[in-house]
Scaffold this motif. Structure first.
Motif: not given
Length: 173
Positions: A56-59, A90-98, A136-140, A142-145
């Motif tokens: 499941e994508s975490a976007s 980052n397995r929990f989420s990559r949405t940052g603020g959400s 969690l913010l770092k995971a977000r 990474e997604n943007l990068d």
């Protein structure tokens, strides 16, 4: 004198996932599960429920069926787990603020913590909670990068005449 609360609830739930179907063949899910069970055993936790175990994508958080089921079960549970084990933040989420909003809801409304198996980081103290939020913010980030790298290549692929998927009936590529 300040009273301390002794944690008697040793029950935890487990959430594992990979981002794509291709990753489900690379042993990531079995490794996440194995390490989580090892962590639980070494720290005296009992895994009572398992969620995820799929790609499941975490976007987007709420578009993930297993993730949504996990959150719904937490809200409905009469006996809540002490925490949810995740292999890495980052397995929990990559949405940052959400994701931070979801973390706060878990902790302050449902009294359920998150524990990262890889590092032992948890949301049990204020300092660790802050570090979890940073993860969690770092995971977000990474997604943007990754998007900044892949989007120009996808755009160039399409501009060169290639198409993704099948063309409608009556048309050719």
């Amino acid at each position: 004198t300040k009273q301390t609360t002794i944690r008697t609830n040793k029950n935890v739930w487990l959430y594992t996932r990979v981002s794509s179907i291709g990753q489900s063949d690379n042993f990531s899910l079995p490794i996440q599960k194995k390490e989580s069970y090892k962590f639980a055993y070494e720290n005296g936790y009992i895994i009572t429920r398992k969620f995820g175990g799929t790609y499941e994508s975490a976007s987007s958080d709420m578009s993930r069926k297993e993730f949504s089921r996990l959150l719904s079960e937490v809200k409905l549970a009469k006996k809540k787990p002490f925490a949810i084990l995740i292999y890495k933040a980052n397995r929990f989420s990559r949405t940052g603020g959400s994701a931070i909003k979801l973390l706060n809801e878990l902790i302050y409304i449902h009294k359920v913590h998150l524990i990262e198996v890889m590092s032992g980081l948890s949301s049990c103290s204020e300092r660790d909670e802050l570090n979890f939020m940073k993860s969690l913010l770092k995971a977000r980030e990474e997604n943007l990068d990754r998007l900044e790298i892949t989007m120009p290549a996808i755009k160039a692929f399409l501009e060169s005449g290639n198409r993704i998927g099948f063309c409608p009936r009556g048309y050719v590529h």
